[in-house]
Each structure stands twice: as structure tokens, then as C-alpha cells.
Design a protein around this motif. Sequence first.
Motif, short mmCIF file in Angstrom:
data_model
loop_
_atom_site.label_atom_id
_atom_site.label_comp_id
_atom_site.label_asym_id
_atom_site.label_seq_id
_atom_site.Cartn_x
_atom_site.Cartn_y
_atom_site.Cartn_z
N ASP A 137 0.85 -1.19 0.00
CA ASP A 137 0.00 0.00 0.00
C ASP A 137 0.88 1.24 0.00
OD1 ASP A 137 -1.90 1.93 0.23
OD2 ASP A 137 -2.51 1.43 2.27
N PRO A 138 1.20 1.80 -1.16
CA PRO A 138 2.08 2.97 -1.23
C PRO A 138 1.54 4.18 -0.47
CG PRO A 138 1.79 1.99 -3.40
CD PRO A 138 0.78 1.35 -2.50
N SER A 139 0.24 4.21 -0.19
CA SER A 139 -0.33 5.34 0.53
C SER A 139 -0.13 5.23 2.03
CB SER A 139 -1.83 5.46 0.23
OG SER A 139 -2.54 4.32 0.71
N ASP A 140 0.40 4.11 2.51
CA ASP A 140 0.63 3.93 3.94
C ASP A 140 1.63 4.98 4.41
OD1 ASP A 140 1.36 3.12 6.48
OD2 ASP A 140 1.22 0.99 6.00
N PRO A 141 1.25 5.83 5.39
CA PRO A 141 2.14 6.91 5.84
C PRO A 141 3.43 6.39 6.47
CG PRO A 141 0.24 6.70 7.30
CD PRO A 141 -0.05 5.85 6.10
N ALA A 142 3.44 5.16 6.92
CA ALA A 142 4.65 4.60 7.52
C ALA A 142 5.76 4.45 6.49
CB ALA A 142 4.35 3.25 8.16
N PHE A 143 5.40 4.45 5.17
CA PHE A 143 6.40 4.27 4.12
C PHE A 143 6.54 5.52 3.26
CE2 PHE A 143 4.87 0.03 5.18
CZ PHE A 143 6.07 -0.62 5.41
N THR A 144 6.19 6.67 3.80
CA THR A 144 6.36 7.93 3.10
C THR A 144 7.83 8.32 3.09
OG1 THR A 144 4.16 8.66 3.79
CG2 THR A 144 5.70 10.36 3.03
N ASN A 145 8.37 8.79 1.96
CA ASN A 145 9.73 9.30 1.92
C ASN A 145 9.82 10.55 2.78
OD1 ASN A 145 10.53 7.27 0.19
ND2 ASN A 145 10.29 8.50 -1.66
N LEU A 146 10.84 10.59 3.63
CA LEU A 146 10.96 11.69 4.59
C LEU A 146 12.30 12.38 4.44
CD1 LEU A 146 9.63 9.86 7.80
CD2 LEU A 146 8.33 11.32 6.23
N ASN A 147 12.33 13.65 4.79
CA ASN A 147 13.56 14.43 4.92
C ASN A 147 13.29 15.47 5.99
OD1 ASN A 147 15.94 15.82 4.72
ND2 ASN A 147 15.82 16.18 2.51
N ILE A 148 13.61 15.14 7.23
CA ILE A 148 13.19 15.93 8.38
C ILE A 148 14.41 16.40 9.16
CG2 ILE A 148 11.92 15.87 10.57
CD1 ILE A 148 10.18 13.68 9.30
N ILE A 149 14.42 17.66 9.54
CA ILE A 149 15.50 18.23 10.35
C ILE A 149 14.91 18.68 11.69
CG2 ILE A 149 17.20 20.08 10.56
CD1 ILE A 149 17.50 20.04 7.54
N LYS A 150 15.53 18.25 12.78
CA LYS A 150 15.08 18.58 14.11
C LYS A 150 16.27 19.02 14.97
CE LYS A 150 10.67 17.24 13.83
NZ LYS A 150 9.49 18.09 14.13
N PRO A 151 16.04 19.90 15.97
CA PRO A 151 17.13 20.28 16.88
C PRO A 151 17.53 19.10 17.76
CG PRO A 151 15.05 21.18 17.65
CD PRO A 151 14.78 20.59 16.30
N SER A 152 18.76 19.15 18.27
CA SER A 152 19.28 18.08 19.11
C SER A 152 20.15 18.68 20.21
CB SER A 152 20.08 17.08 18.28
OG SER A 152 20.62 16.06 19.08
N PHE A 153 19.94 18.24 21.44
CA PHE A 153 20.72 18.72 22.59
C PHE A 153 21.16 17.53 23.43
CE2 PHE A 153 17.50 21.86 21.49
CZ PHE A 153 18.27 23.00 21.29
N GLY A 154 22.31 17.66 24.09
CA GLY A 154 22.81 16.58 24.93
C GLY A 154 23.63 17.11 26.08
N ALA A 155 23.90 16.24 27.05
CA ALA A 155 24.68 16.64 28.23
C ALA A 155 25.39 15.42 28.80
CB ALA A 155 23.77 17.27 29.28
N GLY A 156 26.46 15.67 29.55
CA GLY A 156 27.19 14.57 30.18
C GLY A 156 28.09 15.08 31.28
N ALA A 157 28.57 14.14 32.09
CA ALA A 157 29.51 14.46 33.17
C ALA A 157 30.50 13.31 33.31
CB ALA A 157 28.77 14.68 34.49
N ILE A 158 31.74 13.65 33.67
CA ILE A 158 32.80 12.66 33.83
C ILE A 158 33.58 12.96 35.11
CG2 ILE A 158 35.02 11.82 32.93
CD1 ILE A 158 33.90 12.28 30.11
#
Length: 308
Positions: A137-158
Motif C-alpha cells: 500500500d504505497p499510501s501507507d504513511p509509515a512508508f512515506t519518503n521523509l527528509n526531516i530536520i530537528k534540533p538536538s541537545f545533549g549533556a554529560g559528566a565525567i
Amino acid sequence: MRIVFTLVAACVILTTTVQAQVDPLYSQYLNNPFLINPAYGGMNKSMNLMVGYRKQWAGFDGSPTTISATGHTSLFDNRMGAGLIISQDKVGENTNLFVQATYSYKVQFDDYRYISFGLQAGFMNFKSDNSELNIADPSDPAFTNLNIIKPSFGAGAIFRTDKLFLGLSVPRILNVEETFEDVTTSEDVTTSLYTQHFYGFASYIFLLSDRVKLKPAVLVRGVSGSPLSTDLNFQFNIDERYAVGVLTRNFNTYGFLAQMKINELRFGYVFEMPTNNSVGTRFTSHEVTLGLNLSVFNFHDLTQISDF
């Protein structure tokens, strides 16, 4: 050693509260913890550059392929660090690209003990290309071609001494989801693109002789939707120039690592073989890294590098 067991237990307790492995796997985190913890930036009192390539389950169609490039340097008399992490993980038709800048600050207790805190920020780019898949089923949204940009943040301690290394990190704090309209039901469908990961890492150096050190390490990884993952690693360091070791991941995968240092260049290779409890013994994994340490500022000191 009481503080060691207390902090390692804290790592395990923290990561058991989450459960789906989406982050790329790395086996040479012993020599480049920067990939999973921004607090490591600038820790070597030098500029450190490293590139890596990993092929997971070679021969398995659509298996993960990971390419990474990192660079970080100590600043302001080694009190701070700054760096950049670029990694791309491709699994089947899906590709995740992460680009993040890092900052770290060290609190020194004495010549051998300090804590480093790190932050990182950037973006992730998720792409999927399903043009070559046979979809009912090509109309299934789970198989839609995607190109998505989202912000990303991270943290750590040593926390680190001349022999002990303990780290906690969340390299990418934000869960990333995307909502689509199902063309058949007109209802919204939400797809998870990235799930938050937690890492706990500990290692200790035993001096076996003037020339040989033993460095056991444990890496605990937790992510919602998957069981807790634990890596065990035992590495022998010879003359600060050569290293050999063995590793296991959840006792489902076993591997061998070898590393060599020539002046400021470092080369590493890991071979892994899964068991029948994983994907079968014939789909092996390979990881190659190449690193370079440079003295850029007058307070840099290449003789202080002890991570090899």
C-alpha cells in the motif's frame, strides 16, 4: 574503591529506568568516549581528531553502516574544551545524520582528580527513501519518503583520576516524533524517529608492570522499548604504543580489538562475531578508526595523553 562501586551502581540504576536501540553502536568508545559524552571534549590537553567507519553484520541486507568524524580541543589552560561531532548511521532505507557542537568545563580537585561537565547542541537530519521497496500500500504513511530536520541537545559528566574514569551522559535529550495524516482514515499517525538514550561508563587502570597496563571497562546503555544493554571490555596497553583486548555485548556478541600508536597517529580495528542468539555467527562486524593528536596551543601537552 568504595566510590567506584557506588557510582557504577548508580549508572546501572539510572539506565534500568529506560528500556529500543536507535543510536549507532561503537566498540572503540574506550579510546574515543567523546562520541557518547560531550564532557570528554578537551580532556587530553591537546587537539584530538578522529574518523571512524563501522559495518554492522556485514553481508546482512540493509545492515547498519556508521561513519563518524569528531574533533575537540582543550582551551584556556585546559580548563575548558570545545568540539564537533558528525555521525551518520544508515539502516536499510533510513539515514540519520547528527551534527553537534560541544562545550565542556573542568573542575579540578588536585593534579589527579577532576570532574568535567559537557553540553552539546546541533541538529539531526532523518531521511528515508522507500523507492526501491515493494510496498503493498504505497499510501501507507509509515512508508512515506521523509527528509526531516530537528534540533538536538545533549549533556554529560565525567569524574576522572589517574586510574579511574566514570561517565554519565544523555547525548541527545530530545525524543523526535513526526505526525502524518493517514490518507485512508484521515486520522493522525505519529512515527518515532529518535528515542532518548542514556549511557553509563566506567573503566579502571591496573598497572601490571612498568610496560603493561590492564584496562577493564563497562558501558551500560538504556533506551525506552529495549532491554538494558551492557558492554564489557578488557584491554591490555603495552608501552603506551600498542593495545589488544576482547569485548562482549550482552554475551550475544564477542569481539577482538587491536590498536597501534605511531607518533601522534592512532589506528584501531575491532572484529565482532555474533552468536546464534543474535543474527547468527556468519554476519560479522568490523570497525576501523584513525586518530590524530596535535599540540596547537602552548599549554597543550602530548605527553599527558593516557587514553590509548
